[in-house]
Design a protein around this motif. Structure first.
Motif, short mmCIF file in Angstrom:
data_model
loop_
_atom_site.label_atom_id
_atom_site.label_comp_id
_atom_site.label_asym_id
_atom_site.label_seq_id
_atom_site.Cartn_x
_atom_site.Cartn_y
_atom_site.Cartn_z
N ARG A 60 27.68 -31.24 -6.93
CA ARG A 60 27.47 -30.24 -5.89
C ARG A 60 28.78 -29.75 -5.26
N ARG A 61 29.64 -30.67 -4.85
CA ARG A 61 30.81 -30.26 -4.06
C ARG A 61 31.81 -29.49 -4.92
N SER A 62 32.09 -29.93 -6.12
CA SER A 62 33.06 -29.21 -6.95
C SER A 62 32.49 -27.89 -7.43
N LEU A 63 31.18 -27.84 -7.66
CA LEU A 63 30.57 -26.57 -8.07
C LEU A 63 30.59 -25.56 -6.93
N GLU A 64 30.30 -26.00 -5.73
CA GLU A 64 30.34 -25.08 -4.58
C GLU A 64 31.76 -24.61 -4.31
N ALA A 65 32.74 -25.46 -4.60
CA ALA A 65 34.14 -25.06 -4.41
C ALA A 65 34.52 -23.94 -5.36
N ALA A 66 33.84 -23.84 -6.49
CA ALA A 66 34.12 -22.78 -7.45
C ALA A 66 33.41 -21.47 -7.10
N CYS A 67 32.56 -21.53 -6.10
CA CYS A 67 31.84 -20.33 -5.66
C CYS A 67 32.57 -19.68 -4.50
N SER A 68 31.92 -18.74 -3.86
CA SER A 68 32.50 -18.08 -2.69
C SER A 68 32.51 -19.05 -1.51
N ARG A 76 25.24 -20.81 -6.99
CA ARG A 76 25.16 -22.23 -7.33
C ARG A 76 24.58 -22.43 -8.73
N VAL A 77 23.52 -21.69 -9.05
CA VAL A 77 22.91 -21.81 -10.37
C VAL A 77 23.86 -21.33 -11.45
N LEU A 78 24.51 -20.20 -11.22
CA LEU A 78 25.44 -19.66 -12.22
C LEU A 78 26.60 -20.62 -12.46
N ALA A 79 27.18 -21.15 -11.39
CA ALA A 79 28.29 -22.10 -11.54
C ALA A 79 27.84 -23.35 -12.28
N THR A 80 26.63 -23.80 -12.02
CA THR A 80 26.11 -24.99 -12.71
C THR A 80 25.98 -24.74 -14.20
N LEU A 81 25.45 -23.59 -14.55
CA LEU A 81 25.27 -23.29 -15.97
C LEU A 81 26.60 -23.23 -16.71
N ILE A 82 27.60 -22.61 -16.11
CA ILE A 82 28.89 -22.44 -16.77
C ILE A 82 29.70 -23.73 -16.77
N LEU A 83 29.82 -24.36 -15.61
CA LEU A 83 30.74 -25.49 -15.47
C LEU A 83 30.10 -26.84 -15.76
N ALA A 84 28.83 -26.99 -15.50
CA ALA A 84 28.18 -28.29 -15.69
C ALA A 84 27.34 -28.37 -16.96
N ARG A 85 26.79 -27.24 -17.39
CA ARG A 85 25.91 -27.28 -18.56
C ARG A 85 26.51 -26.62 -19.79
N LEU A 119 35.86 -34.08 -2.81
CA LEU A 119 35.26 -32.97 -3.53
C LEU A 119 35.41 -33.16 -5.03
N ARG A 120 36.59 -33.64 -5.46
CA ARG A 120 36.78 -33.89 -6.90
C ARG A 120 35.79 -34.93 -7.41
N CYS A 121 35.48 -35.90 -6.55
CA CYS A 121 34.56 -36.96 -6.93
C CYS A 121 33.09 -36.60 -6.69
N ASP A 122 32.86 -35.43 -6.14
CA ASP A 122 31.49 -34.98 -5.84
C ASP A 122 30.74 -35.99 -4.98
N LEU A 123 31.43 -36.44 -3.92
CA LEU A 123 30.84 -37.37 -2.97
C LEU A 123 30.98 -36.80 -1.56
N PRO A 124 30.04 -37.12 -0.67
CA PRO A 124 30.24 -36.76 0.74
C PRO A 124 31.44 -37.53 1.29
#
Length: 425
Positions: A60-68, A76-85, A119-124
């Motif tokens: 979540r955190r690294s993907l949101e950082a790649a968004c606006s 969020r969905v677009l970033a997930t598809l490109i970067l995570a999937r 954020l790099r670790c995707d943790l709160p």
């Protein structure tokens, strides 16, 4: 890609993600309800929605950082598809808008190196800081990476019905790809995530779904034939079934829980297992009179205490985002009360196992240390020695102290803690 993503399905994925991010209910419950309400979705469409939502929650955190700066669910969905999937922007033709093409084209080059460590670790932030204090930076990074990967599918062999070798042979005959577990002598690990609900081995009770690490918690009890045993927080009964089989369906095994709903899930599993020595009991609280009547009578008691569940983040990634630091402090008080109540059941010479599926020392060693300081009649046993007697040797460094600590990055199981205590007098 095996199918073409439609704008309608993309919109549905946005809608589900929006519901999940309210964090009013567990993510798997939100998805289940949505699929029940939208039965027109086929298997492939459901898989796309679920896998995309869970992929976002893991990162979540690294993907949101790649968004606006203020991402919407579409981004969020677009970033997930490109970067995570691993999708390409070409895979999204017919879905993306012309105004998004430049951003999407740049996404694969997004560099997380300059992000803050949490954020790099995707943790709160609060969880990163607590893990950092406990493990150190390099270990937290390795742990966070492991937590961001999906968990494998593990099975437990029902030794009342046959051996692990029997199960492996029957699975192979049925076309499943399976290997023996690396730690538990009862474990089988499946490749992929095949459906099991209608498989003969499952329906006959020869196998149960149970993480390999969870199996080790039950094995630490070393329950014997004819004993009096209690699973104090039995839930749906995964460990209860293992313990009952250890007892070879003799003696008396109480399955306590405060939730009738959780215990109801045990009933069909119990019927499949062939066990008749298990007695499910719903209690109001840890001080229930039905608990007090058994005071000092139990040979062995397992306390799989309510906890943050942070060791199961591979399976439940929303747990990272649904909790705050203050929740851990509240849980610790509850854990202490439950452990003390469960301990009252243990006879002199009996065994008490305190376990959680948490990675945090506050819920684990700290709770046990406080308990031992107040209950000098109990003393710790070596978990490593108990497992070694059963032919189980954990990889890597020796166990720190006497407790069992399992981590997904080290043992490829969920994260677990267990302390084994014996009552002297």
């Amino acid at each position: 890609m095996k199918y073409r993503l439609t704008p309608a399905l993309f919109k549905q994925t946005e809608s589900v993600l929006a519901q999940v991010l309210r964090f009013e209910h567990p993510a798997d419950a939100v998805l289940s309800r949505y699929f029940r309400e939208n039965r027109q979705l086929g298997h492939a469409d459901r898989a796309f929605v679920a896998e995309t939502v869970f992929a976002f929650l893991r990162r979540r955190r690294s993907l949101e950082a790649a968004c606006s700066a203020q991402p919407d669910h579409r981004q969020r969905v677009l970033a997930t598809l490109i970067l995570a999937r691993g999708w390409r922007s070409d895979d999204l033709n017919g879905v993306i808008k012309s105004s998004e093409k430049e951003w999407l084209a740049a996404l694969p080059t997004f560099d997380t190196a300059n992000l803050p460590p949490a954020l790099r670790c995707d943790l709160p932030d609060w969880l990163y800081e607590r893990l950092l204090a406990q493990y150190g930076e390099a270990e937290v990074v390795a742990l966070a990476q492991a937590l961001s990967r999906p968990a494998p599918l593990d099975l437990r062999t029902n030794i009342l019905h046959g051996t692990r070798e029997d199960v492996l042979r029957k699975l192979a005959e049925a076309g499943f790809s399976a290997v023996p577990g690396q730690l538990s002598p009862l474990a089988v690990r499946l490749r992929g995530k095949p459906a099991l609900a209608r498989q003969p081995l499952f329906l006959s009770g020869d196998i149960e779904v149970q993480d390999e690490g969870s199996q080790l918690l039950g094995l630490l009890l070393e329950a014997k034939r004819g004993e009096m045993v209690t699973d104090f927080c039995a839930g749906a009964g995964g460990k209860t079934l293992l313990i009952g089989a250890q007892m070879r369906n003799t003696g008396r095994l109480y399955a306590f829980d405060v939730s009738e709903k959780r215990l109801s899930k045990l009933k069909p599993r119990l019927a499949r297992s062939g066990l008749s020595n298990v007695h499910p009991v719903r209690i109001e609280h840890e001080r229930d009179s039905r608990v007090k009547r058994l005071s000092g009578k139990m040979d062995r008691v397992l306390v799989d205490a309510p906890c943050s569940g942070l060791g199961t983040v591979r399976r439940n990634p929303d747990l990272k985002w649904r909790q705050e630091a203050r929740d851990i402090d509240e849980l610790r008080a509850k854990q202490a009360a439950i452990l003390a109540a469960a301990a009252s059941l243990v006879r002199p010479g009996g065994r008490l196992v305190y376990a959680t599926c948490s990675l945090l020392e506050e819920e684990n060693g700290a709770v046990v240390a406080d308990f031992l300081a107040q209950h000098p009649e109990f003393f710790p046993l070596s978990a490593a020695e108990i497992l070694a007697r059963q032919g189980i040797v954990l990889p890597g460094e020796p166990l720190p102290g006497e407790s069992l600590r399992l981590r997904p990055d080290v043992h490829d199981t969920d994260g677990f803690f267990a302390a084994v205590l014996e009552r002297r007098t």
